[in-house]
Write a protein that holds these residues in place. Structure first.
Motif, mmCIF file in Angstrom:
data_model
loop_
_atom_site.group_PDB
_atom_site.id
_atom_site.type_symbol
_atom_site.label_atom_id
_atom_site.label_comp_id
_atom_site.label_asym_id
_atom_site.label_seq_id
_atom_site.Cartn_x
_atom_site.Cartn_y
_atom_site.Cartn_z
ATOM 1 N N ALA A 35 0.831 -1.194 0.000
ATOM 2 C CA ALA A 35 0.000 0.000 0.000
ATOM 3 C C ALA A 35 0.868 1.246 0.000
ATOM 4 O O ALA A 35 2.051 1.204 0.350
ATOM 5 C CB ALA A 35 -0.919 0.016 1.214
ATOM 6 N N TRP A 36 0.272 2.342 -0.394
ATOM 7 C CA TRP A 36 0.857 3.672 -0.258
ATOM 8 C C TRP A 36 -0.023 4.485 0.685
ATOM 9 O O TRP A 36 -1.249 4.502 0.560
ATOM 10 C CB TRP A 36 0.945 4.365 -1.610
ATOM 11 N N PHE A 37 0.649 5.135 1.608
ATOM 12 C CA PHE A 37 0.015 6.099 2.493
ATOM 13 C C PHE A 37 0.744 7.427 2.311
ATOM 14 O O PHE A 37 1.838 7.478 1.755
ATOM 15 C CB PHE A 37 0.132 5.656 3.956
ATOM 16 N N PRO A 41 2.103 17.857 6.296
ATOM 17 C CA PRO A 41 2.469 18.534 7.550
ATOM 18 C C PRO A 41 1.237 18.859 8.392
ATOM 19 O O PRO A 41 0.258 19.410 7.884
ATOM 20 C CB PRO A 41 3.160 19.804 7.072
ATOM 21 N N GLY A 42 1.289 18.482 9.649
ATOM 22 C CA GLY A 42 0.199 18.783 10.556
ATOM 23 C C GLY A 42 -1.021 17.899 10.414
ATOM 24 O O GLY A 42 -2.037 18.130 11.081
ATOM 25 N N LYS A 43 -0.934 16.892 9.563
ATOM 26 C CA LYS A 43 -2.079 16.010 9.350
ATOM 27 C C LYS A 43 -1.711 14.573 9.660
ATOM 28 O O LYS A 43 -0.537 14.217 9.720
ATOM 29 C CB LYS A 43 -2.567 16.115 7.899
ATOM 30 N N GLU A 44 -2.728 13.735 9.863
ATOM 31 C CA GLU A 44 -2.487 12.330 10.121
ATOM 32 C C GLU A 44 -2.146 11.604 8.820
ATOM 33 O O GLU A 44 -2.508 12.048 7.729
ATOM 34 C CB GLU A 44 -3.724 11.707 10.769
ATOM 35 N N ARG A 45 -1.495 10.474 8.983
ATOM 36 C CA ARG A 45 -1.190 9.642 7.831
ATOM 37 C C ARG A 45 -2.493 9.111 7.244
ATOM 38 O O ARG A 45 -3.375 8.667 7.978
ATOM 39 C CB ARG A 45 -0.267 8.503 8.235
ATOM 40 N N GLU A 46 -2.610 9.149 5.923
ATOM 41 C CA GLU A 46 -3.836 8.701 5.284
ATOM 42 C C GLU A 46 -3.550 7.699 4.180
ATOM 43 O O GLU A 46 -2.509 7.725 3.525
ATOM 44 C CB GLU A 46 -4.629 9.886 4.711
ATOM 45 N N TYR A 94 5.171 10.434 1.077
ATOM 46 C CA TYR A 94 4.497 9.203 0.679
ATOM 47 C C TYR A 94 5.274 7.997 1.198
ATOM 48 O O TYR A 94 6.492 7.907 1.002
ATOM 49 C CB TYR A 94 4.376 9.144 -0.842
ATOM 50 N N TYR A 95 4.552 7.095 1.833
ATOM 51 C CA TYR A 95 5.147 5.915 2.443
ATOM 52 C C TYR A 95 4.632 4.635 1.780
ATOM 53 O O TYR A 95 3.440 4.519 1.504
ATOM 54 C CB TYR A 95 4.803 5.851 3.932
ATOM 55 N N CYS A 96 5.519 3.701 1.592
ATOM 56 C CA CYS A 96 5.163 2.371 1.111
ATOM 57 C C CYS A 96 5.048 1.443 2.320
ATOM 58 O O CYS A 96 5.805 1.585 3.287
ATOM 59 C CB CYS A 96 6.242 1.880 0.161
ATOM 60 N N ALA A 97 4.121 0.512 2.245
ATOM 61 C CA ALA A 97 3.916 -0.438 3.333
ATOM 62 C C ALA A 97 3.651 -1.824 2.771
ATOM 63 O O ALA A 97 3.189 -1.965 1.631
ATOM 64 C CB ALA A 97 2.754 -0.001 4.209
ATOM 65 N N ALA A 98 3.923 -2.839 3.577
ATOM 66 C CA ALA A 98 3.666 -4.220 3.197
ATOM 67 C C ALA A 98 2.960 -4.933 4.344
ATOM 68 O O ALA A 98 3.277 -4.698 5.518
ATOM 69 C CB ALA A 98 4.962 -4.942 2.842
ATOM 70 N N GLY A 99 2.023 -5.806 3.978
ATOM 71 C CA GLY A 99 1.268 -6.521 4.989
ATOM 72 C C GLY A 99 0.557 -7.716 4.395
ATOM 73 O O GLY A 99 0.726 -8.018 3.215
ATOM 74 N N PRO A 100 -0.256 -8.384 5.189
ATOM 75 C CA PRO A 100 -0.863 -9.636 4.742
ATOM 76 C C PRO A 100 -2.045 -9.481 3.783
ATOM 77 O O PRO A 100 -2.346 -10.414 3.028
ATOM 78 C CB PRO A 100 -1.318 -10.291 6.046
ATOM 79 N N TYR A 111 5.211 -3.598 7.747
ATOM 80 C CA TYR A 111 6.512 -3.079 7.316
ATOM 81 C C TYR A 111 6.316 -1.781 6.558
ATOM 82 O O TYR A 111 5.388 -1.644 5.757
ATOM 83 C CB TYR A 111 7.221 -4.115 6.441
ATOM 84 N N TRP A 112 7.249 -0.869 6.787
ATOM 85 C CA TRP A 112 7.152 0.474 6.219
ATOM 86 C C TRP A 112 8.492 0.952 5.688
ATOM 87 O O TRP A 112 9.539 0.562 6.193
ATOM 88 C CB TRP A 112 6.692 1.465 7.291
ATOM 89 N N GLY A 113 8.432 1.804 4.667
ATOM 90 C CA GLY A 113 9.619 2.493 4.203
ATOM 91 C C GLY A 113 9.802 3.811 4.933
ATOM 92 O O GLY A 113 8.995 4.175 5.793
#
Length: 122
Positions: A35-37, A41-46, A94-100, A111-113
């Motif tokens: 996934a990408w999240f 600035p000043g906001k939650e991760r979405e 922008y963050y990359c993530a891995a999961g089930p 897992y996150w970048g």
């Protein structure tokens, strides 16, 4: 430990395009959903977009639907986020993530970048 490395961020004008990449150097993550999240600035991760291990199933946030496309090349151990028609409000890390599995819930990803900055100027 799964280490993810993002690349492809940068500065672009509104209406432009960027393609982000997420790789797991030297190792496969073809069995993971990715996934990408993003976090401004000043906001939650979405949540932005997610894809299952085979690429057959994708999910998008309404704010990016029809503008962004998530894809993967398991032979290259890489997941992509093609971003078109960019807007200033897309500016974020922008963050990359891995999961089930494919989900918009960030806590489901193991897992996150480190993130890559995307800045869209008006």
């Amino acid at each position: 430990q799964v280490q993810l490395v993002e690349s492809g961020g940068g500065l672009v004008q509104a209406g432009g395009s960027l393609r982000l990449s997420c790789a797991r150097p030297g190792r496969t993550f073809s069995t993971y959903a990715n996934a990408w999240f993003r976090q401004a600035p000043g906001k939650e991760r979405e949540f932005v977009a997610a894809i299952n291990w085979s690429g057959a199933r994708t999910s998008y946030a309404d704010s990016v639907k029809f503008r962004f496309t998530i894809s993967r090349d398991n032979a290259k151990n890489t997941v992509y986020l093609q971003m078109n028609s960019l807007k200033p409000e897309d500016t974020a890390v922008y963050y990359c993530a891995a999961g089930p599995e494919v989900t918009a819930r960030s806590y489901e990803y193991n897992y996150w970048g480190q993130g890559t900055q995307v800045t869209v100027s008006s």
